[in-house]
Design a protein around this motif. Structure first.
Motif, PDB file in Angstrom:
ATOM      1  N   MET A 176      63.795  35.604 -33.633  1.00  0.00           N
ATOM      2  CA  MET A 176      65.108  35.317 -33.074  1.00  0.00           C
ATOM      3  C   MET A 176      65.887  34.281 -33.874  1.00  0.00           C
ATOM      4  O   MET A 176      67.095  34.401 -34.069  1.00  0.00           O
ATOM      5  CB  MET A 176      64.959  34.838 -31.620  1.00  0.00           C
ATOM      6  CG  MET A 176      66.279  34.633 -30.907  1.00  0.00           C
ATOM      7  SD  MET A 176      66.107  34.459 -29.122  1.00  0.00           S
ATOM      8  CE  MET A 176      65.161  32.959 -28.978  1.00  0.00           C
ATOM      9  N   VAL A 177      65.212  33.238 -34.362  1.00  0.00           N
ATOM     10  CA  VAL A 177      65.904  32.137 -35.036  1.00  0.00           C
ATOM     11  C   VAL A 177      65.339  31.997 -36.443  1.00  0.00           C
ATOM     12  O   VAL A 177      64.480  31.160 -36.705  1.00  0.00           O
ATOM     13  CB  VAL A 177      65.730  30.809 -34.270  1.00  0.00           C
ATOM     14  CG1 VAL A 177      66.669  29.755 -34.848  1.00  0.00           C
ATOM     15  CG2 VAL A 177      65.984  30.993 -32.791  1.00  0.00           C
ATOM     16  N   ASN A 178      65.790  32.820 -37.360  1.00  0.00           N
ATOM     17  CA  ASN A 178      65.350  32.693 -38.743  1.00  0.00           C
ATOM     18  C   ASN A 178      66.559  32.595 -39.662  1.00  0.00           C
ATOM     19  O   ASN A 178      67.699  32.766 -39.228  1.00  0.00           O
ATOM     20  CB  ASN A 178      64.436  33.856 -39.145  1.00  0.00           C
ATOM     21  CG  ASN A 178      65.112  35.208 -38.998  1.00  0.00           C
ATOM     22  OD1 ASN A 178      66.056  35.512 -39.719  1.00  0.00           O
ATOM     23  ND2 ASN A 178      64.648  36.017 -38.055  1.00  0.00           N
ATOM     24  N   GLU A 179      66.304  32.313 -40.935  1.00  0.00           N
ATOM     25  CA  GLU A 179      67.415  32.047 -41.838  1.00  0.00           C
ATOM     26  C   GLU A 179      68.322  33.247 -42.045  1.00  0.00           C
ATOM     27  O   GLU A 179      69.513  33.095 -42.346  1.00  0.00           O
ATOM     28  CB  GLU A 179      66.899  31.547 -43.194  1.00  0.00           C
ATOM     29  CG  GLU A 179      66.110  32.556 -43.999  1.00  0.00           C
ATOM     30  CD  GLU A 179      64.628  32.495 -43.725  1.00  0.00           C
ATOM     31  OE1 GLU A 179      63.856  32.840 -44.630  1.00  0.00           O
ATOM     32  OE2 GLU A 179      64.239  32.119 -42.609  1.00  0.00           O
ATOM     33  N   ILE A 180      67.801  34.466 -41.859  1.00  0.00           N
ATOM     34  CA  ILE A 180      68.637  35.656 -41.983  1.00  0.00           C
ATOM     35  C   ILE A 180      69.667  35.686 -40.857  1.00  0.00           C
ATOM     36  O   ILE A 180      70.867  35.882 -41.084  1.00  0.00           O
ATOM     37  CB  ILE A 180      67.778  36.928 -41.964  1.00  0.00           C
ATOM     38  CG1 ILE A 180      66.871  36.963 -43.211  1.00  0.00           C
ATOM     39  CG2 ILE A 180      68.659  38.173 -41.907  1.00  0.00           C
ATOM     40  CD1 ILE A 180      65.937  38.140 -43.253  1.00  0.00           C
ATOM     41  N   ALA A 181      69.199  35.479 -39.614  1.00  0.00           N
ATOM     42  CA  ALA A 181      70.117  35.489 -38.474  1.00  0.00           C
ATOM     43  C   ALA A 181      71.158  34.390 -38.596  1.00  0.00           C
ATOM     44  O   ALA A 181      72.363  34.624 -38.443  1.00  0.00           O
ATOM     45  CB  ALA A 181      69.325  35.326 -37.174  1.00  0.00           C
ATOM     46  N   VAL A 182      70.709  33.176 -38.904  1.00  0.00           N
ATOM     47  CA  VAL A 182      71.635  32.043 -38.991  1.00  0.00           C
ATOM     48  C   VAL A 182      72.605  32.233 -40.140  1.00  0.00           C
ATOM     49  O   VAL A 182      73.820  31.988 -40.006  1.00  0.00           O
ATOM     50  CB  VAL A 182      70.848  30.729 -39.136  1.00  0.00           C
ATOM     51  CG1 VAL A 182      71.804  29.554 -39.366  1.00  0.00           C
ATOM     52  CG2 VAL A 182      69.994  30.465 -37.904  1.00  0.00           C
ATOM     53  N   GLY A 183      72.117  32.681 -41.288  1.00  0.00           N
ATOM     54  CA  GLY A 183      72.987  32.875 -42.448  1.00  0.00           C
ATOM     55  C   GLY A 183      74.042  33.942 -42.218  1.00  0.00           C
ATOM     56  O   GLY A 183      75.216  33.759 -42.580  1.00  0.00           O
ATOM     57  N   ALA A 192      73.493  37.372 -26.183  1.00  0.00           N
ATOM     58  CA  ALA A 192      72.357  37.620 -25.288  1.00  0.00           C
ATOM     59  C   ALA A 192      71.731  38.979 -25.597  1.00  0.00           C
ATOM     60  O   ALA A 192      70.497  39.125 -25.598  1.00  0.00           O
ATOM     61  CB  ALA A 192      72.814  37.554 -23.828  1.00  0.00           C
ATOM     62  N   PHE A 193      72.592  39.958 -25.859  1.00  0.00           N
ATOM     63  CA  PHE A 193      72.097  41.273 -26.264  1.00  0.00           C
ATOM     64  C   PHE A 193      71.300  41.182 -27.559  1.00  0.00           C
ATOM     65  O   PHE A 193      70.196  41.736 -27.678  1.00  0.00           O
ATOM     66  CB  PHE A 193      73.288  42.222 -26.434  1.00  0.00           C
ATOM     67  CG  PHE A 193      72.973  43.513 -27.138  1.00  0.00           C
ATOM     68  CD1 PHE A 193      72.229  44.487 -26.517  1.00  0.00           C
ATOM     69  CD2 PHE A 193      73.431  43.738 -28.430  1.00  0.00           C
ATOM     70  CE1 PHE A 193      71.927  45.670 -27.162  1.00  0.00           C
ATOM     71  CE2 PHE A 193      73.139  44.914 -29.083  1.00  0.00           C
ATOM     72  CZ  PHE A 193      72.389  45.885 -28.455  1.00  0.00           C
ATOM     73  N   MET A 194      71.845  40.450 -28.538  1.00  0.00           N
ATOM     74  CA  MET A 194      71.167  40.288 -29.826  1.00  0.00           C
ATOM     75  C   MET A 194      69.808  39.618 -29.648  1.00  0.00           C
ATOM     76  O   MET A 194      68.791  40.060 -30.213  1.00  0.00           O
ATOM     77  CB  MET A 194      72.046  39.466 -30.757  1.00  0.00           C
ATOM     78  CG  MET A 194      71.378  39.041 -32.050  1.00  0.00           C
ATOM     79  SD  MET A 194      72.483  38.004 -33.037  1.00  0.00           S
ATOM     80  CE  MET A 194      71.331  37.396 -34.275  1.00  0.00           C
ATOM     81  N   MET A 195      69.766  38.547 -28.865  1.00  0.00           N
ATOM     82  CA  MET A 195      68.503  37.847 -28.648  1.00  0.00           C
ATOM     83  C   MET A 195      67.478  38.737 -27.968  1.00  0.00           C
ATOM     84  O   MET A 195      66.291  38.710 -28.306  1.00  0.00           O
ATOM     85  CB  MET A 195      68.740  36.592 -27.800  1.00  0.00           C
ATOM     86  CG  MET A 195      69.413  35.446 -28.522  1.00  0.00           C
ATOM     87  SD  MET A 195      69.604  34.006 -27.430  1.00  0.00           S
ATOM     88  CE  MET A 195      70.094  32.752 -28.622  1.00  0.00           C
ATOM     89  N   SER A 196      67.932  39.539 -27.008  1.00  0.00           N
ATOM     90  CA  SER A 196      66.979  40.401 -26.293  1.00  0.00           C
ATOM     91  C   SER A 196      66.433  41.488 -27.202  1.00  0.00           C
ATOM     92  O   SER A 196      65.257  41.857 -27.107  1.00  0.00           O
ATOM     93  CB  SER A 196      67.648  41.023 -25.067  1.00  0.00           C
ATOM     94  OG  SER A 196      68.680  41.918 -25.430  1.00  0.00           O
ATOM     95  N   VAL A 197      67.279  41.996 -28.113  1.00  0.00           N
ATOM     96  CA  VAL A 197      66.820  43.042 -29.030  1.00  0.00           C
ATOM     97  C   VAL A 197      65.723  42.521 -29.947  1.00  0.00           C
ATOM     98  O   VAL A 197      64.704  43.180 -30.167  1.00  0.00           O
ATOM     99  CB  VAL A 197      67.997  43.592 -29.866  1.00  0.00           C
ATOM    100  CG1 VAL A 197      67.491  44.487 -30.992  1.00  0.00           C
ATOM    101  CG2 VAL A 197      68.957  44.370 -28.977  1.00  0.00           C
ATOM    102  N   GLY A 251      69.240  43.746 -39.075  1.00  0.00           N
ATOM    103  CA  GLY A 251      69.667  45.055 -38.607  1.00  0.00           C
ATOM    104  C   GLY A 251      70.599  45.004 -37.417  1.00  0.00           C
ATOM    105  O   GLY A 251      71.473  45.860 -37.276  1.00  0.00           O
ATOM    106  N   ILE A 252      70.450  43.983 -36.564  1.00  0.00           N
ATOM    107  CA  ILE A 252      71.250  43.949 -35.341  1.00  0.00           C
ATOM    108  C   ILE A 252      72.566  43.225 -35.520  1.00  0.00           C
ATOM    109  O   ILE A 252      73.537  43.484 -34.793  1.00  0.00           O
ATOM    110  CB  ILE A 252      70.436  43.300 -34.188  1.00  0.00           C
ATOM    111  CG1 ILE A 252      71.051  43.651 -32.828  1.00  0.00           C
ATOM    112  CG2 ILE A 252      70.331  41.805 -34.370  1.00  0.00           C
ATOM    113  CD1 ILE A 252      71.084  45.113 -32.508  1.00  0.00           C
TER     114      ILE A 252
END
Length: 350
Positions: free
Chosen positions: A148-155, A303-308, A283-284
């Motif tokens: 959920m919280v990695n450099e890809i998501a944050v970047g 919230a949708f992104m986190m749940s996926v 991907g999301i």
């Protein structure tokens, strides 16, 4: 005399073995980076399915994700097995469990930031932590944080939505991981781990603490692959098949229509819709951008992104192999509660 590696009764000099290993790793990377092209060729050229059709996108997703996840699983489990060979359970406990429990949750969640794995790929590391004797709550902090919280998501959030949104997302995501893991740890649910995982923990305690050769570490990694991947691969394929069907047949327009900011029920519905899906952060996030472009509320979409990526059905299917059903439901409830709070908070302040 140079160290040698024994393979099927033949002694191979260590430099030669390392060269062969490097070539194999390059071949793995070459195949892995071409999986998307291979999936498109097989689905749309060889099978003749129409690109953009429901069936075509479903088949393409399954053909792409199945080897991708299995290759990642194998590599991660092998690497984690080698890493584990350097640490006895006592050393691992001194790193995480040797501190106060909340500090261990924080460290595990921070470790998750720099491990850009999807939820399925994070599970072998979860097993490795449990097998090394790390407290259950600390391992769950890692399991929540890693996808959920990695450099890809944050970047990507920084590039699409700005640094403030990216920073708040990282902060709230870490909070969900830390607090969620701490709550699970306080409930003392170790008896709800499946027996075969606890047997790995027992075997890990019996691991020889004397000096190990490079070959010993490689064999340790191979044994981990046989033990873990051999048990969960069928669950991975079942989960991806379900995710592929959702991916191909659920239109984005439908989700955007029920994710408006004015609907109080939009956040829990978004979470319920997101759970059956399967994707990593990279991907999301393009889907997130598309949903925001169609008028969906930011908190609902996040919230949708986190749940996926933190509560995906494939992850639950794999976790069912290592955790008893009661602990699965508690994990879902704790994480979903944190995600709901994040969604409502964003919708109120943005």
């Amino acid at each position: 005399m140079a160290e040698t590696i024994e393979i099927k009764g033949r002694s191979i000099p260590l430099p030669v073995y390392l060269f062969i290993f490097a070539v194999g790793l390059y071949a793995w990377w070459a195949i892995y980076t071409r999986l998307m092209a291979m999936s498109s060729f097989l689905t749309f050229d060889l099978m003749g399915l129409r690109q953009g059709s429901h069936l075509g996108e479903t088949i393409a997703f399954f053909i792409y994700e199945t080897p991708k996840v299995l290759m990642l699983l194998t590599l991660v489990v092998f690497a984690m097995g080698i890493v584990r060979s350097f640490f006895t359970p006592d050393k691992t406990r001194s790193l995480l469990a040797g501190r106060r429990e909340f500090a261990g949750n924080v460290l595990a969640a921070l470790l998750g930031i720099v491990t850009p794995f999807c939820s399925c790929s994070a599970v072998p590391l979860f097993i490795g932590f449990v097998g090394a004797g790390v407290p259950l709550g600390v391992t769950f902090s890692f399991l929540i944080s890693a996808p959920m919280v990695n450099e890809i998501a944050v970047g990507m959030l920084f590039g699409l939505l700005g640094w403030k949104i990216a920073a708040v997302y990282m902060g709230t995501g870490l909070t969900v991981a830390i607090v969620g893991g701490w709550v699970i740890g306080r409930l003392k649910l170790e008896n709800y781990i499946e027996d075969w995982v606890r047997e790995i923990q027992v075997n890990a305690v019996d691991m020889e603490e004397g000096p190990m050769t490079f070959q010993d570490r490689v064999l340790y990694g191979k044994d981990a692959v046989r033990e873990i991947v051999g048990r969960v691969w069928i669950y991975v394929m079942i989960g991806i098949a379900v995710g592929a069907g959702i991916h191909g047949f659920v239109p984005q327009e439908f989700m955007a229509s029920i994710m408006g900011k004015g609907n109080w029920w939009s956040v829990p519905v978004a979470v319920l819709i997101g759970v059956p899906m399967y994707s990593n952060a990279a991907g999301i996030i393009p889907v997130v951008e598309a949903l925001l472009g169609k008028g969906a509320a930011l908190g609902t979409v996040l919230a949708f992104m986190m749940s996926v990526i933190a509560l995906s059905l494939p992850e639950m299917v794999i976790l069912r192999k290592i955790l008893k059903i009661q602990l699965i439901w508690i994990f879902i409830g704790v994480v979903a509660g944190g995600i709901l709070m994040v969604g409502y908070l964003f919708n109120m302040v943005v």
